[in-house]
Design an enzyme around this catalytic site. Structure first.
Site, short mmCIF file in Angstrom:
data_model
loop_
_atom_site.label_atom_id
_atom_site.label_comp_id
_atom_site.label_asym_id
_atom_site.label_seq_id
_atom_site.Cartn_x
_atom_site.Cartn_y
_atom_site.Cartn_z
N THR A 7 0.50 -1.15 -0.22
CA THR A 7 0.03 0.27 -0.29
C THR A 7 1.15 1.24 0.21
O THR A 7 2.04 1.40 0.64
CB THR A 7 -1.60 0.15 0.86
OG1 THR A 7 -1.76 1.43 1.20
CG2 THR A 7 -0.36 -0.07 2.50
N GLY A 11 -1.05 6.60 5.78
CA GLY A 11 -2.22 6.15 6.86
C GLY A 11 -2.28 4.39 7.26
O GLY A 11 -2.13 3.99 8.61
N LYS A 12 -2.84 3.71 6.03
CA LYS A 12 -2.73 3.02 6.75
C LYS A 12 -1.65 1.61 6.43
O LYS A 12 -1.60 0.91 7.53
CB LYS A 12 -2.67 2.17 4.49
CG LYS A 12 -4.35 2.16 4.36
CD LYS A 12 -4.64 1.19 3.54
CE LYS A 12 -5.56 1.29 2.91
NZ LYS A 12 -6.08 0.39 1.66
N ASP A 68 -7.54 -4.01 2.09
CA ASP A 68 -8.50 -2.74 0.94
C ASP A 68 -9.59 -3.14 2.04
O ASP A 68 -10.17 -4.03 2.75
CB ASP A 68 -9.16 -3.86 0.13
CG ASP A 68 -9.47 -3.11 -0.86
OD1 ASP A 68 -9.67 -1.80 -1.52
OD2 ASP A 68 -11.78 -2.98 -1.01
N PHE A 150 -6.99 9.23 9.64
CA PHE A 150 -6.99 10.38 7.90
C PHE A 150 -8.49 9.34 7.16
O PHE A 150 -9.70 9.26 8.37
CB PHE A 150 -5.38 9.08 7.01
CG PHE A 150 -6.09 7.42 7.11
CD1 PHE A 150 -5.46 7.03 7.82
CD2 PHE A 150 -6.43 6.87 6.25
CE1 PHE A 150 -6.50 5.10 8.16
CE2 PHE A 150 -6.90 5.91 6.00
CZ PHE A 150 -6.67 4.97 7.35
N GLY A 151 -8.71 9.49 6.08
CA GLY A 151 -10.00 9.82 5.45
C GLY A 151 -11.18 10.50 5.90
O GLY A 151 -11.05 11.45 6.50
N TYR A 152 -11.76 9.18 5.85
CA TYR A 152 -13.26 9.50 6.51
C TYR A 152 -13.07 9.91 8.19
O TYR A 152 -14.32 10.31 8.38
CB TYR A 152 -14.73 8.67 6.17
CG TYR A 152 -14.25 8.64 5.10
CD1 TYR A 152 -15.27 9.51 3.83
CD2 TYR A 152 -13.91 7.52 3.98
CE1 TYR A 152 -15.14 9.36 2.76
CE2 TYR A 152 -13.73 7.68 2.85
CZ TYR A 152 -15.01 8.18 2.05
OH TYR A 152 -14.75 8.50 0.45
N LYS A 173 -7.75 3.68 18.48
CA LYS A 173 -8.09 4.12 16.68
C LYS A 173 -7.85 2.27 16.62
O LYS A 173 -9.05 1.59 16.56
CB LYS A 173 -7.37 4.23 16.32
CG LYS A 173 -8.13 4.31 14.74
CD LYS A 173 -7.88 5.15 13.67
CE LYS A 173 -8.93 4.37 11.97
NZ LYS A 173 -8.28 4.90 10.72
N ARG A 179 -9.76 -2.28 10.69
CA ARG A 179 -8.43 -2.25 10.62
C ARG A 179 -7.77 -3.27 11.44
O ARG A 179 -7.12 -3.72 11.93
CB ARG A 179 -7.59 -1.47 9.97
CG ARG A 179 -5.88 -2.05 9.91
CD ARG A 179 -5.42 -1.11 8.28
NE ARG A 179 -6.26 -0.67 7.71
CZ ARG A 179 -7.38 0.63 7.40
NH1 ARG A 179 -6.83 1.49 8.37
NH2 ARG A 179 -7.93 0.82 6.19
#
Ligand code: IMP
Length: 203
Positions: A7, A11-12, A68, A150-152, A173, A179
């Site tokens: 990836t 963030g991931k 994913d 990150f993201g949403y 988190k 995740r």
């Protein structure tokens, strides 16, 4: 074990590295080896994670882990789902979040239910795959809260925790997140070394 993390999402990457740390693996990341991500043509998180991990294992010759993930919003019939990274055609987190708020305008909080899903696939160069899944239920707020993650994350409120993902430090988190749960499943499977491969009956 040397594992390629397939990836480029920072963030991931950071969440995966932290979650996998107890296993003592060495990580190789895109940029260190030639790697071109495949097109994500799958209709499910599982399909896309398998596509990415298998392609990475073929390209690098290393066991490769792909994530994913995405957001399923009930009031939008499960959108953005596998299209979370390009929701509304937007490529920046801020624009996607504004677009999500726009799409949910007028929907009351109790109907803004959603879940985050993450599927991790560890693919080996010989074609063997391990699949791990995690899900977290939450609500999409009417305005962002918090600056972490990150993201949403700033829009995703976890009732159980009383805060959004963007209001949680990484460790917290990981406790609640999709995740984090998928990583926990992977760590449990690997608690005593590589999990046994299922032996398929002869046809
Ligand atoms: P993909 O897995 O590369 O298709 O992208 C998934 C997209 O879902 C990301 O680009 C983010 O926008 C979103 N996403 C996945 N996991 C998270 C998370 O933990 N927090 C916030 N957004 C996420």
């Amino acid at each position: 074990m040397r594992v390629f993390l397939a990836t480029t999402n920072p963030g991931k990457l950071s969440e995966l590295k932290k979650g996998l740390r107890p296993l003592g693996w060495t990580f190789v990341t895109p940029g260190e080896l030639p790697y071109t991500p495949p097109e994500e043509t799958g209709m499910s998180f599982e399909d896309n994670a398998m596509l990415k991990a298998a392609s990475a294992a073929r390209q690098t010759g290393l066991p490769s882990l792909a994530d994913d993930s995405g957001l399923e919003v009930d009031a939008l019939g499960g959108e953005p789902g596998v299209y979370s990274a390009r929701f509304g055609g937007h490529t920046r987190d801020l624009d996607r979040n504004l677009y999500l708020l726009e799409r949910l305008k007028g929907v009351p909080l109790e109907e803004r239910t959603a879940r985050f899903v993450a599927v991790l696939v560890l693919a080996y160069p010989d074609g063997h795959l391990e699949v791990y899944r995690g899900e977290t239920e939450g609500l999409i707020l009417e305005a962002p809260r918090g600056h972490l993650g990150f993201g949403y994350d700033p829009l995703f409120y976890v009732p159980e925790a009383g805060r959004t993902f963007a209001e949680m430090l990484p460790g917290e988190k990981a406790r609640y997140s999709h995740r984090g749960k998928a990583l926990r499943a992977l760590r449990e499977a690997w608690a005593h070394g590589p999990p046994p491969r299922e032996i398929k009956p002869m046809e």
